[in-house]
Design a protein around this motif. Structure first.
Motif, PDB file in Angstrom:
ATOM      1  N   ASN A   1      -2.861  -0.294 -10.707  1.00  0.00           N
ATOM      2  CA  ASN A   1      -1.784  -0.512  -9.735  1.00  0.00           C
ATOM      3  C   ASN A   1      -1.168  -1.909  -9.786  1.00  0.00           C
ATOM      4  OD1 ASN A   1      -2.293   2.090  -8.914  1.00  0.00           O
ATOM      5  ND2 ASN A   1      -3.409   1.506  -7.067  1.00  0.00           N
TER       6      ASN A   1
ATOM      7  N   THR B   1       0.830  -1.203   0.000  1.00  0.00           N
ATOM      8  CA  THR B   1       0.000   0.000   0.000  1.00  0.00           C
ATOM      9  C   THR B   1       0.866   1.255   0.000  1.00  0.00           C
ATOM     10  OG1 THR B   1      -1.752  -1.156   1.187  1.00  0.00           O
ATOM     11  CG2 THR B   1      -1.805   1.244   1.239  1.00  0.00           C
TER      12      THR B   1
ATOM     13  N   SER C   1      -6.928  -1.068   1.098  1.00  0.00           N
ATOM     14  CA  SER C   1      -6.248   0.175   1.474  1.00  0.00           C
ATOM     15  C   SER C   1      -5.965   1.052   0.267  1.00  0.00           C
ATOM     16  CB  SER C   1      -4.934  -0.148   2.201  1.00  0.00           C
ATOM     17  OG  SER C   1      -5.160  -0.933   3.340  1.00  0.00           O
ATOM     18  N   VAL C   2      -5.409   0.459  -0.798  1.00  0.00           N
ATOM     19  CA  VAL C   2      -4.979   1.275  -1.926  1.00  0.00           C
ATOM     20  C   VAL C   2      -6.175   1.817  -2.712  1.00  0.00           C
ATOM     21  CG1 VAL C   2      -4.797  -0.458  -3.772  1.00  0.00           C
ATOM     22  CG2 VAL C   2      -3.088   1.376  -3.608  1.00  0.00           C
TER      23      VAL C   2
ATOM     24  N   PHE D   1      -4.066  -5.002   1.009  1.00  0.00           N
ATOM     25  CA  PHE D   1      -3.552  -4.122  -0.031  1.00  0.00           C
ATOM     26  C   PHE D   1      -4.682  -3.485  -0.835  1.00  0.00           C
ATOM     27  CE2 PHE D   1      -2.318  -3.954  -4.618  1.00  0.00           C
ATOM     28  CZ  PHE D   1      -1.593  -2.783  -4.541  1.00  0.00           C
TER      29      PHE D   1
ATOM     30  N   TRP E   1      -9.077   2.667  -1.216  1.00  0.00           N
ATOM     31  CA  TRP E   1     -10.022   3.205  -0.234  1.00  0.00           C
ATOM     32  C   TRP E   1     -10.768   4.419  -0.765  1.00  0.00           C
ATOM     33  CZ3 TRP E   1     -12.294   0.942   3.494  1.00  0.00           C
ATOM     34  CH2 TRP E   1     -13.012   1.677   4.426  1.00  0.00           C
TER      35      TRP E   1
END
Length: 540
Positions: free
Chosen positions: A162, A30, A76-77, A73, A79
């Motif tokens: 990502n 993250t 969070s990334v 991951f 969010w």
């Protein structure tokens, strides 16, 4: 002395540390991406998880460890997806990142399960004492990582944001290899380095003793040589770019910075059009006059063809000068009763109209997957579906004669889609998008970090015109020239150097070839592991 001869830690710690390792990898990954942007961590982020996957234990525990890391991951990334809760005034949308992570975590779970299966087939005793075997394990593990990222890009509509290689977006030297391998090559290299880091440490610990210095271990040397080779290739490309004939193109990009709530409010339609109209009228007064004016996606509320008022508003702007106007709009095909998200190019004072219909739609945004099932819960959020376009249509700019590849919304995050425009003759790429959906979150920064690679992969300039930012030019080297600060209303006039007869890169010609090879190696490794397991069971 082997790794199995090491003293056993406390039993409670033995049970707990694999889960701590999984959580650590999820957190470290993250931190590699915006808003934290600690890309250097990518070289170590997977090591805790790999160490846990290589530890003794059941194959299902390894899969769960990977799933935990992936869930952390992705939740969070991404969010920033939860910001839709405020936009739609629906608290249930706060769970969107969690729901996405529940699915996406499966990819990490597959990867750690794969590592355990291949390790059991290649090195069942976990001695890590042969360089060739260790390098094969690292290469196969890295290939499996690329394979699952490729599946994530297209399976169930695809959401390929990502990938691991994008974490290196600030390292211009390293990312130049993308013209050959695309982002999958960088993902492979980073995953390989993480795997070899764990393998090398395991081998050193297992072979410590009086005979340690008598053996040649190739893992470290070859891994560092590979990284150095990629870095050297990038430095050479940056210092000695291929000469290319270019023609200047005067571009004006308008960034209206209109809140998404205003786009939903029909009473605000007139005010929104007045804002973008005033900005454009000021922009075209500049000297020298622009040759191309770009508006972002959905600049005109409900689209250019939603009403006569909207249509005449756009046409009046197009007739104000000798420029072409590129904008995003909704287009309805009455013969097929289908809606399309399109990029329109108006030329000749509006007398000429060209359009590209967006091909890769956003699931749960522009269409609802499995509508008979999800329609009961999300039908109000996505009341109707757009139809995907079917052709990589180029837009022709008459002055100077230029072929444009128009990418709508997050299409500039997709390497395979983008390279088809360049393969068909696009000299420049233009992305029109609206990240205002996600307010002041990391969404826009993650978006441009992914988009950078399209310029490098194809060696074409990429212009991004956005509603709220980041409006910028991405040079063929991947360098970003930010034109306007995010969340600032305004316009900018720039001269863009458009290549006239630029070559097609290896990636443009062959696409995600590395992903295909990686998928083949992954299946071959699984078949080998399966056969080895059967033989072992038969021997017992």
């Amino acid at each position: 002395m082997t790794s199995s001869d090491l003293p056993n830690p406390h039993p409670a710690f033995s049970r707990l540390w694999p889960w701590l390792a999984a959580v650590s990898s999820g957190v470290l990954l993250t931190l590699c991406f915006p808003p934290y942007d600690q890309g250097w961590m990518a070289w170590i982020a997977l090591m805790p998880l790999i160490g846990a996957a290589f530890a003794p234990g059941s194959r299902w525990r390894r899969a769960v460890l990977g799933y935990v890391a992936g869930f952390i991951f992705f939740a969070s990334v991404f969010w920033w997806l939860s910001s839709l809760a405020d936009l739609y005034r629906n608290p249930w949308l706060l769970t969107l990142p969690l729901l996405l992570a529940l699915y996406m975590g499966l990819y990490f779970g597959f990867w750690t399960w794969f590592l355990g299966e291949v390790l059991a087939a290649l090195d069942p005793d976990r001695t890590f004492n042969r360089s060739l075997r260790n390098l094969a394990l690292g290469a196969l593990g890295a290939s499996a990582w690329v394979a699952h990222e490729w599946m994530r890009e297209w399976l169930f509509g695809g959401f390929g944001w990502n990938p691991l290689g994008v974490a290196l977006h600030h390292d211009l030297a390293m990312i130049q290899i993308a013209e050959i391998t695309g982002t999958p090559g960088l993902s492979w290299l980073v995953a390989f380095a993480n795997l070899m880091g764990v393998i090398i440490v395991r081998r050193i610990v297992g072979e410590l003793g009086p005979n340690f210095s008598r053996r040649i271990r190739w893992e470290f040397s070859l891994t560092m040589a590979l990284i150095a080779l990629v870095f050297a290739f990038g430095i050479r490309r940056l210092l000695h770019p291929e000469p290319a004939e270019t023609v200047p193109l005067r571009v004006v990009a308008v960034q209206p910075n209109i809140p998404q709530t205003d786009k939903f409010d029909r009473e605000a339609d007139q005010r929104v059009m007045e804002q973008i109209g005033q900005l454009t009228e000021l922009a075209v007064l500049g000297k020298p006059a622009p040759q191309l004016v770009v508006w972002p996606e959905s600049a005109v509320p409900a689209g250019m063809f939603a009403s006569e008022e909207n249509f005449h508003f756009v046409m009046d702007i197009a007739q104000q000068g000798d420029f072409s106007l590129l904008l995003g709009s909704v287009d309805f095909d009455p013969t097929k009763q289908e809606d399309y998200n399109t990029a329109l190019l108006l030329t000749g004072h509006g007398t000429g109209q060209q359009s590209y219909r967006k091909m890769h739609l956003v699931p749960f945004g522009e269409y609802l997957p499995l509508r008979p099932i999800f329609g009961h819960f999300l039908g109000a959020l996505v009341p109707g579906d757009f139809t995907p376009g079917r052709e990589y249509t180029l837009l022709h700019l008459p002055d100077p004669p230029t072929e444009l590849g128009a990418l709508v919304c997050f299409e500039d995050t997709l390497g395979e889609l983008t390279r088809h425009f360049v393969q068909n003759g696009a000299q420049m790429l233009v992305n029109i998008t609206n990240d205002g959906w996600f307010a002041k979150t990391a969404a826009a920064d993650q978006h441009i970090a992914n988009a950078m690679f399209r310029a490098v992969e194809n060696r074409r300039p990429l212009i991004r015109c956005t509603n709220t930012g980041v409006t910028a030019e991405i040079l063929p080297s991947g360098q970003v020239d930010a034109w306007l600060p995010p969340f600032q209303q305004g316009f900018v006039a720039r001269e863009v150097q458009v290549p006239v007869h630029a070559r097609l890169t290896f990636y443009t010609r062959h696409g995600n070839w590395l992903s295909i090879v990686a998928m083949g190696l992954t299946f071959a490794a699984l078949a080998f592991a399966f056969v080895r397991r059967l033989r072992t069971a038969a021997a017992e």
